[in-house]
Design a protein around this motif. Structure first.
Motif, PDB file in Angstrom:
ATOM      1  N   GLN A  87      -8.902 -63.545 -48.605  1.00 54.29           N
ATOM      2  CA  GLN A  87      -8.704 -64.875 -49.166  1.00 54.29           C
ATOM      3  C   GLN A  87      -8.145 -65.901 -48.177  1.00 54.29           C
ATOM      4  OE1 GLN A  87      -6.162 -64.167 -52.507  1.00 54.29           O
ATOM      5  NE2 GLN A  87      -4.454 -63.386 -51.307  1.00 54.29           N
ATOM      6  N   ASP A  88      -7.417 -65.431 -47.154  1.00 56.10           N
ATOM      7  CA  ASP A  88      -6.804 -66.373 -46.217  1.00 56.10           C
ATOM      8  C   ASP A  88      -7.480 -66.396 -44.848  1.00 56.10           C
ATOM      9  OD1 ASP A  88      -4.864 -67.126 -48.100  1.00 56.10           O
ATOM     10  OD2 ASP A  88      -3.548 -65.476 -47.520  1.00 56.10           O
ATOM     11  N   VAL A  89      -8.657 -65.779 -44.734  1.00 53.94           N
ATOM     12  CA  VAL A  89      -9.262 -65.649 -43.410  1.00 53.94           C
ATOM     13  C   VAL A  89      -9.555 -67.005 -42.773  1.00 53.94           C
ATOM     14  CG1 VAL A  89     -11.595 -65.358 -44.382  1.00 53.94           C
ATOM     15  CG2 VAL A  89     -11.108 -64.588 -42.069  1.00 53.94           C
ATOM     16  N   SER A  90     -10.066 -67.955 -43.542  1.00 51.64           N
ATOM     17  CA  SER A  90     -10.381 -69.277 -42.979  1.00 51.64           C
ATOM     18  C   SER A  90      -9.120 -69.990 -42.516  1.00 51.64           C
ATOM     19  CB  SER A  90     -11.111 -70.135 -44.018  1.00 51.64           C
ATOM     20  OG  SER A  90     -12.357 -69.566 -44.338  1.00 51.64           O
ATOM     21  N   ILE A  91      -8.074 -69.932 -43.344  1.00 51.40           N
ATOM     22  CA  ILE A  91      -6.811 -70.594 -43.007  1.00 51.40           C
ATOM     23  C   ILE A  91      -6.201 -69.979 -41.755  1.00 51.40           C
ATOM     24  CG2 ILE A  91      -4.443 -70.999 -43.802  1.00 51.40           C
ATOM     25  CD1 ILE A  91      -5.568 -71.055 -46.666  1.00 51.40           C
ATOM     26  N   LEU A  92      -6.179 -68.654 -41.692  1.00 51.11           N
ATOM     27  CA  LEU A  92      -5.593 -67.968 -40.538  1.00 51.11           C
ATOM     28  C   LEU A  92      -6.374 -68.245 -39.259  1.00 51.11           C
ATOM     29  CD1 LEU A  92      -4.836 -64.527 -42.226  1.00 51.11           C
ATOM     30  CD2 LEU A  92      -3.119 -66.065 -41.259  1.00 51.11           C
ATOM     31  N   THR A  93      -7.700 -68.243 -39.366  1.00 48.13           N
ATOM     32  CA  THR A  93      -8.531 -68.489 -38.184  1.00 48.13           C
ATOM     33  C   THR A  93      -8.342 -69.893 -37.654  1.00 48.13           C
ATOM     34  OG1 THR A  93     -10.187 -66.892 -38.956  1.00 48.13           O
ATOM     35  CG2 THR A  93     -10.897 -68.498 -37.312  1.00 48.13           C
ATOM     36  N   GLN A  94      -8.397 -70.883 -38.541  1.00 52.13           N
ATOM     37  CA  GLN A  94      -8.210 -72.267 -38.110  1.00 52.13           C
ATOM     38  C   GLN A  94      -6.807 -72.492 -37.569  1.00 52.13           C
ATOM     39  OE1 GLN A  94     -10.656 -74.135 -37.721  1.00 52.13           O
ATOM     40  NE2 GLN A  94     -12.229 -73.237 -39.039  1.00 52.13           N
ATOM     41  N   SER A  95      -5.812 -71.856 -38.184  1.00 47.83           N
ATOM     42  CA  SER A  95      -4.435 -71.978 -37.704  1.00 47.83           C
ATOM     43  C   SER A  95      -4.299 -71.412 -36.299  1.00 47.83           C
ATOM     44  CB  SER A  95      -3.486 -71.250 -38.664  1.00 47.83           C
ATOM     45  OG  SER A  95      -2.168 -71.248 -38.162  1.00 47.83           O
ATOM     46  N   LEU A  96      -4.907 -70.244 -36.058  1.00 47.02           N
ATOM     47  CA  LEU A  96      -4.866 -69.624 -34.730  1.00 47.02           C
ATOM     48  C   LEU A  96      -5.461 -70.554 -33.680  1.00 47.02           C
ATOM     49  CD1 LEU A  96      -4.525 -67.165 -32.813  1.00 47.02           C
ATOM     50  CD2 LEU A  96      -6.803 -66.430 -33.539  1.00 47.02           C
ATOM     51  N   LEU A  97      -6.634 -71.113 -33.958  1.00 53.43           N
ATOM     52  CA  LEU A  97      -7.317 -71.954 -32.971  1.00 53.43           C
ATOM     53  C   LEU A  97      -6.563 -73.262 -32.720  1.00 53.43           C
ATOM     54  CD1 LEU A  97     -11.032 -71.390 -34.081  1.00 53.43           C
ATOM     55  CD2 LEU A  97      -9.712 -70.175 -32.338  1.00 53.43           C
ATOM     56  N   LEU A  98      -6.023 -73.851 -33.771  1.00 51.78           N
ATOM     57  CA  LEU A  98      -5.253 -75.102 -33.607  1.00 51.78           C
ATOM     58  C   LEU A  98      -3.976 -74.865 -32.819  1.00 51.78           C
ATOM     59  CD1 LEU A  98      -5.678 -76.707 -37.163  1.00 51.78           C
ATOM     60  CD2 LEU A  98      -6.593 -77.579 -35.002  1.00 51.78           C
ATOM     61  N   LYS A  99      -3.280 -73.764 -33.103  1.00 45.73           N
ATOM     62  CA  LYS A  99      -2.045 -73.451 -32.377  1.00 45.73           C
ATOM     63  C   LYS A  99      -2.320 -73.209 -30.903  1.00 45.73           C
ATOM     64  CE  LYS A  99       0.937 -71.511 -36.006  1.00 45.73           C
ATOM     65  NZ  LYS A  99       1.646 -70.281 -36.454  1.00 45.73           N
ATOM     66  N   LEU A 100      -3.393 -72.481 -30.598  1.00 45.44           N
ATOM     67  CA  LEU A 100      -3.730 -72.206 -29.209  1.00 45.44           C
ATOM     68  C   LEU A 100      -4.014 -73.499 -28.444  1.00 45.44           C
ATOM     69  CD1 LEU A 100      -5.964 -69.038 -29.553  1.00 45.44           C
ATOM     70  CD2 LEU A 100      -3.820 -69.186 -28.295  1.00 45.44           C
TER      71      LEU A 100
END
Length: 331
Positions: A87-100
């Protein structure tokens, strides 16, 4: 476990939508380009449909994880156990890329949970049944201690007979192997300890808390002038970067413009022994104090690596690969 869910995805729709052709249309109409592998040795693929295939119908089978069919509407299945991780895969992926991109190194939550979700994909993928059994197949030798769960578990041997015969044939395994796979998945996800933790959570925790190894995570992103150079998605959900004994290295698609590599290096097996016993012990002591430090590497627009990644996806996939674009970079 009783619900009406019939169409079971083994690579989540959420992950596929991160590679969709057009994200502006409604979810039910989103599509992805599917390619059949025509010559894996030479990395040749063929586009299956010029307009793409609907994501809601891609990488899925009806009743794949169904234990028992109760009537025309209701069935007993494992779908909700997988959904809790998806359920949170999109949120986690986008968060990872934005943080990097912003230089934020507080990435533990994203790195750990994305790995858990991707590892789950590899276990529940029907094209990986034999590999999964080699990894966790011994779980099928046990049964849940809870009597209610035990009654449901037993139905893997008695319910849904017709589908099991069909699936076993489709996935080139025996009916016994298919049932053993379903039992292993049941034991991995369903029973929980007193703290509410299941075996898959324990397994992921062990991956990242094993202080006898180095952990390196590489995130490759393609942006700016290279944004149209897209990464492939495998029908197996993952690829292996290496099969050397001292390294366990997984690679996963993140989005159409990014993929991630997790490399777990066994300190003793990686040749460190050449430095002598005293040096090994010193390194292991330092590792134990670090609580398994994870080194994260951010790599942008390395097209040579993208070509290598896409070729590896084609070589290791079962039948199909998927992409945002009709032309795949590096093939």
């Amino acid at each position: 476990m009783i619900n009406e869910k019939r169409n079971h995805h083994f690579v989540s729709q959420a992950e596929q939508r991160l590679n969709t052709i057009d994200s502006s249309v409604s979810k039910k109409n989103q599509r992805i380009y599917a390619f059949s592998i025509t010559d894996r040795e030479n990395y040749q693929i063929a586009l299956e449909a010029p307009t793409g295939t609907k994501i809601k119908e891609t990488l899925s089978f009806d009743d794949l994880f169904t234990i028992d069919i109760l009537d025309e509407r209701l069935r007993v299945n494992l779908e909700d156990f997988f959904s809790s991780y998806e359920q949170d895969v999109s949120i986690l992926t986008q968060s990872l890329l934005l943080k990097l991109k912003s230089g934020n190194q507080n990435l533990k939550t994203e790195i750990l949970n994305i790995f858990a979700m991707k590892l789950i994909n590899s276990f529940r993928n029907p094209f990986c049944i034999e590999k999964t059994l080699n990894t966790i197949g011994s779980l099928a030798n046990y049964s849940p201690p809870d009597e209610n769960l035990k009654d449901i578990y037993k139905k893997i041997d008695s319910g849904n007979q017709t589908s099991i015969r069909e699936f076993a044939k489709n996935f080139s395994v025996t009916e016994e192997q298919y049932r053993k796979w379903m039992k292993s998945l049941f034991m991995l996800f369903v029973p929980k300890d007193a703290q509410g933790i299941n075996l898959v959570d324990m397994m992921v925790k062990e991956f990242f808390e094993n202080t006898d190894q180095f952990i390196d995570v590489y995130v490759h992103i393609y942006s700016g002038a290279e944004e149209g150079k897209h990464s492939l998605l495998s029908d197996r959900g993952f690829t292996l970067l290496t099969d050397q004994e001292e390294h366990l290295a997984y690679e996963f698609n993140l989005t159409c413009n990014a993929f991630i590599s997790y490399i777990f290096t066994d300190i003793k097996k990686a040749g460190v022994y050449k430095l002598g016993k005293g040096v090994i012990e010193s390194i292991l002591r330092m590792q134990s104090k670090k609580t398994s430090e994870v080194k994260i590497h951010f790599c942008e627009n390395n097209l040579e690596v993208l070509s290598r990644y896409n070729k590896n996806v084609v070589y290791q996939s079962r039948e199909n690969v998927y992409c945002k674009s009709k032309v795949v970079y590096g093939l």
